[in-house]
Every structure is written in C-alpha cells, then in structure tokens.
Design a protein around this motif. Structure first.
Motif, short mmCIF file in Angstrom:
data_model
loop_
_atom_site.label_atom_id
_atom_site.label_comp_id
_atom_site.label_asym_id
_atom_site.label_seq_id
_atom_site.Cartn_x
_atom_site.Cartn_y
_atom_site.Cartn_z
N GLY A 176 -17.84 -27.33 -34.42
CA GLY A 176 -17.50 -27.54 -33.03
C GLY A 176 -17.18 -26.23 -32.33
N GLN A 177 -16.49 -25.33 -33.05
CA GLN A 177 -16.21 -24.01 -32.50
C GLN A 177 -17.52 -23.24 -32.25
OE1 GLN A 177 -13.53 -22.54 -31.45
NE2 GLN A 177 -11.75 -22.87 -32.72
N TYR A 178 -18.45 -23.36 -33.20
CA TYR A 178 -19.73 -22.68 -33.01
C TYR A 178 -20.46 -23.23 -31.78
CZ TYR A 178 -24.52 -21.16 -33.42
OH TYR A 178 -25.75 -20.64 -33.13
N LEU A 179 -20.46 -24.56 -31.62
CA LEU A 179 -21.13 -25.15 -30.46
C LEU A 179 -20.49 -24.69 -29.16
CD1 LEU A 179 -21.75 -28.82 -31.68
CD2 LEU A 179 -23.44 -26.99 -31.40
N ASP A 180 -19.17 -24.46 -29.17
CA ASP A 180 -18.49 -23.94 -27.99
C ASP A 180 -18.99 -22.54 -27.67
OD1 ASP A 180 -16.65 -23.84 -25.89
OD2 ASP A 180 -15.07 -23.04 -27.17
N VAL A 181 -19.06 -21.68 -28.69
CA VAL A 181 -19.57 -20.32 -28.50
C VAL A 181 -21.02 -20.34 -28.04
CG1 VAL A 181 -20.13 -18.17 -29.71
CG2 VAL A 181 -17.96 -19.32 -30.18
N LEU A 182 -21.83 -21.20 -28.65
CA LEU A 182 -23.24 -21.31 -28.30
C LEU A 182 -23.41 -21.76 -26.85
CD1 LEU A 182 -26.26 -21.37 -29.19
CD2 LEU A 182 -25.88 -23.77 -29.83
N THR A 183 -22.59 -22.71 -26.43
CA THR A 183 -22.70 -23.25 -25.08
C THR A 183 -22.36 -22.19 -24.04
OG1 THR A 183 -22.20 -25.47 -25.88
CG2 THR A 183 -21.87 -25.07 -23.53
N GLN A 184 -21.34 -21.37 -24.35
CA GLN A 184 -21.03 -20.27 -23.43
C GLN A 184 -22.17 -19.26 -23.36
OE1 GLN A 184 -16.89 -18.66 -23.72
NE2 GLN A 184 -16.55 -20.34 -25.14
N ARG B 66 -12.23 -17.22 -17.10
CA ARG B 66 -12.67 -15.87 -17.48
C ARG B 66 -13.50 -15.90 -18.77
NH1 ARG B 66 -7.19 -15.06 -16.07
NH2 ARG B 66 -6.97 -13.97 -14.06
N GLU B 67 -13.19 -16.86 -19.64
CA GLU B 67 -13.95 -16.97 -20.89
C GLU B 67 -15.27 -17.72 -20.70
OE1 GLU B 67 -11.02 -18.91 -23.25
OE2 GLU B 67 -9.65 -17.19 -23.11
N GLY B 68 -15.44 -18.36 -19.54
CA GLY B 68 -16.69 -19.06 -19.26
C GLY B 68 -16.86 -20.37 -20.00
N LYS B 69 -15.76 -21.05 -20.31
CA LYS B 69 -15.84 -22.31 -21.05
C LYS B 69 -16.55 -23.37 -20.23
CE LYS B 69 -11.95 -21.64 -24.16
NZ LYS B 69 -12.80 -21.58 -25.35
N ARG B 70 -17.56 -23.98 -20.85
CA ARG B 70 -18.34 -25.03 -20.18
C ARG B 70 -17.74 -26.38 -20.54
NH1 ARG B 70 -20.23 -20.28 -18.23
NH2 ARG B 70 -22.21 -20.52 -17.18
N THR B 71 -16.59 -26.68 -19.94
CA THR B 71 -15.88 -27.93 -20.22
C THR B 71 -16.44 -29.07 -19.36
OG1 THR B 71 -14.27 -27.46 -18.49
CG2 THR B 71 -13.80 -26.60 -20.69
N ALA C 144 -19.45 -16.07 -11.58
CA ALA C 144 -18.01 -15.83 -11.76
C ALA C 144 -17.49 -16.33 -13.10
CB ALA C 144 -17.23 -16.48 -10.62
N LEU C 145 -18.02 -17.45 -13.58
CA LEU C 145 -17.56 -17.98 -14.87
C LEU C 145 -17.93 -17.03 -16.00
CD1 LEU C 145 -18.44 -21.77 -14.56
CD2 LEU C 145 -16.17 -20.85 -15.02
N GLY C 146 -16.96 -16.74 -16.83
CA GLY C 146 -17.22 -15.84 -17.95
C GLY C 146 -17.05 -14.38 -17.60
N ASP C 147 -16.55 -14.08 -16.41
CA ASP C 147 -16.30 -12.69 -16.02
C ASP C 147 -14.89 -12.31 -16.46
OD1 ASP C 147 -15.88 -10.23 -14.87
OD2 ASP C 147 -16.16 -10.90 -12.79
#
Length: 356
Positions: free
Chosen positions: A175-183, A263-268, A289-292
């Motif tokens: 799940g953590q990997y999918l979060d990183v992948l999605t960002q 700032r982390e660009g989380k795609r929630t 702006a997301l992820g900046d």
C-alpha cells in the motif's frame, strides 16, 4: 465504561506497559552488541512510547473479546505488536515524504541527521539520517514479529493468527508503494485514491487487527465475515478523516506542519474529488502546485480554498458518514459479545470524528 473507548479494560496503560517491558529487553540486547546502539534503542522507544492512540491494539483486543476470548496480559502483549508495525510504517512514511516532524518532534531521519551534525561525523548528515531511519523502520517490523510470538499466547492461538499478521504486513507495505507510485504517476482517479487508502491504511488500521483478534480467540467464519464487513468501511472512513486533517487540521493538534500532504502531492480521495469537479484551468493549477515542496502558506491556503469550493471537502465528509454508517450497521448485526460491540461502536465513532 471510561470516557475514552481506548481506556476500556485499562487497555492503553496495559499496552504501554507491554511495549515498555519489551523495548527495555531489546535495549539490553542491543547494548550487549555495542554501546553505540543505545541511540537506536532510545530512538525506537521514544517513537513508540512518545505518543500514538493505540487504536490498532484496541481493535485487535476487542475483536478478541468479541469472539469470546478471555482477558489476559498475554493477549495484550500480542496485540501490542501492532504498535511496532505502525512505528515501522510511520518511520518509513516520514522518510519517503521528507517530513521534518512527527507528533511535534523531529522525525527519525531528522533526529539522526541532527545527531550526525552535532557529533561532527564524516559524510553527509542527511544521508546518514536516511539510512538510520530505513534501518530503524525495518527493526521495528522485525520486533513486531518477535513481540507477537513471545507474548505468551498458546502456540495454537498464534498459529491461527500468523496468516492474518503476515498478510496485514504485506498489505501495508505494498500500500505504501502504491502511494509512492500514485504520486509519481499523478493518477488522480477516485478508484486509485480508494485503493491506496484501503491498502496503505484502512486494512491494517481496523480490519486486520479485528481479524487478528478473532484468530487469536478461535472465532468462527461468521465472526470473521462480520468483522470484515465492519472493519473495511470503517478503516476507509478513518483514512479519509486522516486525509482531511492532513489538509485542514490544526498543526498544534496533529503534530504535523499545516499543508504537508499538499506539499507531498498526496493523491487522496479529497484531492481526487477536487480534480473531478474543477475546470481545466483550475485543474492545471492543482497539477502544478500539488507536490511542490516549496509551497508557502499562501499557496497552501489557495489549494484549501479550491478543494473546499469544488465541493470536495463536503463530498469527502459525506463519504466518511456513509462508510461509518455501513460499518456500524454491520457491527450491530455481528454475532459477537455485547460488551465488545459497545466498545467497538465507541471506537468507530472516535476514529471518524477526531481532530488528531
């Protein structure tokens, strides 16, 4: 029952006691290897014992009691292993997200970076901090397994629980990997946001702890089915509340800087709902702006306003309520002990209506 469901059966101090005793033993083992490992032992202890709601042990314990299990210090020790899984996930999460703080204190990688700087050691302080956090997160996961199997529970009980525990740890890791992948891919679909929430947090926060407790108690298939029907939607609602707090929460309450998730660009789910509702120009602004990591307070506030005015905050709150209702309906029909049902209902309310 006490004011907080987390205190029912004196559970929270009992979990803390089990963790304290286990970590003291581990510290002694590390010091036998090398006195330099005192900093490692102290950092893990500070992280695990310095905060946390103890929500996962509570769901596991009351899942156990609901399935007919009798209270004991051994089962409290067994469910306390979940706090070490949580510590591993958070230490690694802070590292991947480059978060400076956790619960108002320096995150683990920052703690060791500061140690490197203070001691005047060779090489890059940031690289040392990253390496230390990676290893400490791994160590917490290793220790979670050790605490479970050294809890004193009967071997037959542990054998039933082992597959649930193993599957849970796999799910939170991927799940953590999918979060990183999605960002990285910028996927803004509601389907992807839901899957990340489900596997990164929802399952290992509520559903798997409940099933772990049921397995330790020898619960039947009807109990397992009921806990899954209750736990999965509740876990998703819990994660959505977390996502709302990550954007709109008070840093004094959450212990995290305001707007860090942006700032982390989380795609929630919250962000995905906004993407679905805004026009192309606004979507382009969200995209840029997301992820900046340099997003200032003004930029954070503009994104908050966009998300709110798009109706995404209201939609997320509505989804939280729908999922919570679904979960509570399943709980009401579950074939479990009434005391456990009462506490689990209170835990559900506390999980989805919170400020931290």
């Amino acid at each position: 029952m006490t004011n907080s469901p987390l205190e029912s059966a004196g559970l929270r101090p009992r979990v803390d006691k089990a963790l304290s005793g286990f970590l003291a033993t581990q510290r002694a083992h590390l010091l036998e290897i090398d006195t330099a490992l005192a900093e490692v032992a102290d950092a893990v202890s500070a992280f695990v014992l310095g905060g946390g709601k103890r929500l996962r042990p509570a769901f596991a314990y009351w899942g156990f009691r609901g399935a007919g299990g009798a209270d004991s210090d051994e089962v409290v020790a067994a469910v306390s292993a979940l706090e070490l899984v949580q510590a591993s996930a958070l230490i690694h999460d802070d590292l991947m997200d480059r978060s400076d703080t956790r619960r108002g204190e320096p995150s683990v990688h920052r703690r060791f970076e500061l140690l490197h700087t203070a001691e005047g050691w060779r090489g890059a302080a940031a690289g040392f901090g990253d390496s230390a956090a990676l290893l400490l997160g791994d160590l917490a996961m290793v220790w979670s397994d050790e605490l479970l199997h050294s809890s004193g529970m009967a071997l037959a009980d542990l054998a039933r629980a082992r597959p649930v525990f193993d599957q849970m740890r796999t799910e939170v890791t991927v799940g953590q990997y999918l979060d990183v992948l999605t960002q990285a891919t910028g996927d803004t679909s509601l389907e992807r946001a839901g899957k990340v929430a489900r596997f990164k947090s929802a399952k290992y926060t509520v559903e798997r702890p409940l099933l772990l407790g049921a397995a330790l108690a020898g619960g039947g298939p009807e109990v397992f089915a009921s806990y899954a029907a209750f736990g999965l939607p509740l876990g998703e609602a819990f994660q959505m509340r977390d996502d709302v707090l990550g954007v709109y929460g008070d840093p004094a309450q959450t212990g995290k800087p305001a707007g860090d998730d942006l700032r982390e660009g989380k795609r929630t789910y919250l962000v995905a709902a906004a993407y679905q509702a805004v026009d192309e120009a606004t979507r382009q602004h969200l995209e840029s702006a997301l992820g900046d990591p340099a997003l200032d307070d003004t930029g954070v506030e503009r994104l908050r306003t966009i998300i709110r005015e798009a109706g995404a905050l209201a939609a997320t709150e509505s989804r939280i309520e729908t999922l919570t209702t679904e979960a509570l309906t399943a709980l009401a029909e579950a074939p479990i002990e009434d005391e456990a049902r009462t506490v689990l209902h209170a835990l559900a309310e506390a999980s989805t209506h919170r400020s931290v």
